[in-house]
Scaffold this motif. Structure first.
Motif, PDB file in Angstrom:
ATOM      1  N   HIS A  56      -2.080   3.721  -4.665  1.00  0.00           N
ATOM      2  CA  HIS A  56      -1.492   3.571  -3.249  1.00  0.00           C
ATOM      3  C   HIS A  56      -2.051   2.267  -2.819  1.00  0.00           C
ATOM      4  CE1 HIS A  56      -1.688   3.770   1.177  1.00  0.00           C
ATOM      5  NE2 HIS A  56      -0.583   4.148   0.865  1.00  0.00           N
ATOM      6  N   THR A  58      -1.500  -1.278  -0.117  1.00  0.00           N
ATOM      7  CA  THR A  58      -1.036  -1.664   1.309  1.00  0.00           C
ATOM      8  C   THR A  58      -1.293  -3.241   1.502  1.00  0.00           C
ATOM      9  OG1 THR A  58      -2.006   0.508   2.343  1.00  0.00           O
ATOM     10  CG2 THR A  58      -1.505  -1.475   3.839  1.00  0.00           C
ATOM     11  N   MET A  89       2.990  -3.102   5.063  1.00  0.00           N
ATOM     12  CA  MET A  89       3.931  -2.421   3.754  1.00  0.00           C
ATOM     13  C   MET A  89       3.082  -1.577   2.878  1.00  0.00           C
ATOM     14  SD  MET A  89       6.221  -5.804   2.678  1.00  0.00           S
ATOM     15  CE  MET A  89       5.156  -6.644   1.966  1.00  0.00           C
ATOM     16  N   THR A  90       3.623  -0.544   2.523  1.00  0.00           N
ATOM     17  CA  THR A  90       3.011   0.270   1.331  1.00  0.00           C
ATOM     18  C   THR A  90       3.863   0.591   0.122  1.00  0.00           C
ATOM     19  OG1 THR A  90       3.669   2.300   2.462  1.00  0.00           O
ATOM     20  CG2 THR A  90       1.856   1.370   3.382  1.00  0.00           C
ATOM     21  N   PHE A  91       3.114   0.844  -0.822  1.00  0.00           N
ATOM     22  CA  PHE A  91       3.603   1.462  -2.181  1.00  0.00           C
ATOM     23  C   PHE A  91       2.814   2.508  -2.566  1.00  0.00           C
ATOM     24  CE2 PHE A  91       3.841   1.747  -6.709  1.00  0.00           C
ATOM     25  CZ  PHE A  91       5.321   1.812  -6.921  1.00  0.00           C
ATOM     26  N   ASP A 108       7.316   4.958  -4.036  1.00  0.00           N
ATOM     27  CA  ASP A 108       7.835   4.783  -2.738  1.00  0.00           C
ATOM     28  C   ASP A 108       7.558   3.562  -1.999  1.00  0.00           C
ATOM     29  OD1 ASP A 108       9.347   7.165  -3.011  1.00  0.00           O
ATOM     30  OD2 ASP A 108       7.672   8.281  -2.299  1.00  0.00           O
ATOM     31  N   LEU A 109       8.386   2.422  -1.709  1.00  0.00           N
ATOM     32  CA  LEU A 109       7.977   1.357  -1.061  1.00  0.00           C
ATOM     33  C   LEU A 109       8.384   1.632   0.400  1.00  0.00           C
ATOM     34  CD1 LEU A 109       6.880  -1.593  -1.086  1.00  0.00           C
ATOM     35  CD2 LEU A 109       9.269  -2.463  -1.972  1.00  0.00           C
ATOM     36  N   THR A 110       7.513   1.165   1.233  1.00  0.00           N
ATOM     37  CA  THR A 110       7.843   1.208   2.545  1.00  0.00           C
ATOM     38  C   THR A 110       7.751  -0.126   3.141  1.00  0.00           C
ATOM     39  OG1 THR A 110       7.298   3.416   2.768  1.00  0.00           O
ATOM     40  CG2 THR A 110       7.480   2.327   4.959  1.00  0.00           C
ATOM     41  N   ILE A 111       8.957  -0.686   3.873  1.00  0.00           N
ATOM     42  CA  ILE A 111       8.891  -1.847   4.513  1.00  0.00           C
ATOM     43  C   ILE A 111       9.594  -1.581   5.793  1.00  0.00           C
ATOM     44  CG2 ILE A 111       9.606  -4.344   4.412  1.00  0.00           C
ATOM     45  CD1 ILE A 111       9.930  -4.137   1.371  1.00  0.00           C
ATOM     46  N   THR A 115      11.531   3.732   3.636  1.00  0.00           N
ATOM     47  CA  THR A 115      11.041   3.944   2.459  1.00  0.00           C
ATOM     48  C   THR A 115      11.983   4.218   1.685  1.00  0.00           C
ATOM     49  OG1 THR A 115       9.243   5.108   3.487  1.00  0.00           O
ATOM     50  CG2 THR A 115       9.484   5.563   1.295  1.00  0.00           C
ATOM     51  N   VAL A 118      11.647   2.780  -5.728  1.00  0.00           N
ATOM     52  CA  VAL A 118      11.486   1.373  -6.609  1.00  0.00           C
ATOM     53  C   VAL A 118      10.752   1.585  -8.020  1.00  0.00           C
ATOM     54  CG1 VAL A 118      10.453  -1.050  -6.419  1.00  0.00           C
ATOM     55  CG2 VAL A 118      11.553   0.019  -4.239  1.00  0.00           C
TER      56      VAL A 118
END
Length: 181
Positions: A56, A58, A89-91, A108-111, A115, A118
């Motif tokens: 995880h 951030t 942003m998180t992955f 899962d990439l969240t911008i 989400t 990727v």
């Protein structure tokens, strides 16, 4: 799936002072502009196999830096990262495939609160013990995303046709992880 040579079970954290998280985007259809983030954290829980492992990460969007103060302010603003409303942003990894040195890491990439899955092409660059006794693992990763899929839709039409900022963004990560005792 077995662990890469030298990577041992345990908790590994990102050493941001020896890592870089950045991207490249085409500007005006003729040049590439690079940006990076100077504040990020990541934690990998390495199990007995890669299938039993997790990751995880951030990234603080306010830490965006392209070397140009005006551009940086615009990218941090509502037209792009909107750091006031989306400070991170998180992955989160969901699967990994491969062996030896080359892997495909899906996550899962969240911008901007959006989400999307990727896939990153990852190269494992090895494990070393530094002069201070810390065990380090190195990784290089690349992915390509559509910025529009993440709500980054601002653009300006060019007089000659096309747009100022390309939709395609190449993500580049050079990561040093340190094993925690």
């Amino acid at each position: 799936m077995t662990l890469p040579s030298g990577l041992t079970p345990g908790v590994w954290t990102l050493d941001m002072s020896h890592s870089e998280i950045g991207f490249t985007v085409r500007h005006a259809g003729i040049s590439k502009v690079r940006g990076r983030f100077t504040e990020a954290s990541a934690e990998a829980h390495i199990g007995q196999s890669l299938a039993e492992s997790s990751l995880h990460a951030t990234v603080k969007t306010s830490s965006f830096d392209s070397g140009d103060a005006n551009r940086d302010a615009h990218v941090r603003g509502a037209d792009f990262f909107d750091v006031e409303n989306h400070p991170e942003m998180t992955f989160r990894a969901t699967s990994v495939e491969g062996d030896g040195e080359d892997y495909n890491l899906t996550g899962d990439l969240t911008i901007r609160g959006i989400t999307k899955p990727v896939e990153l092409e990852v190269e494992f660059t090895g494990v070393a013990v530094d002069p201070f006794g810390a065990t380090r693992a190195g990784f290089s990763a690349e992915a390509e995303i559509s910025r529009k899929e993440f709500g980054l839709t601002w653009n300006a039409a060019l007089e000659t046709g096309g747009f100022l900022v390309s939709d395609k963004v190449k993500i580049n990560v050079e990561a040093a992880l340190v094993k925690q005792s």
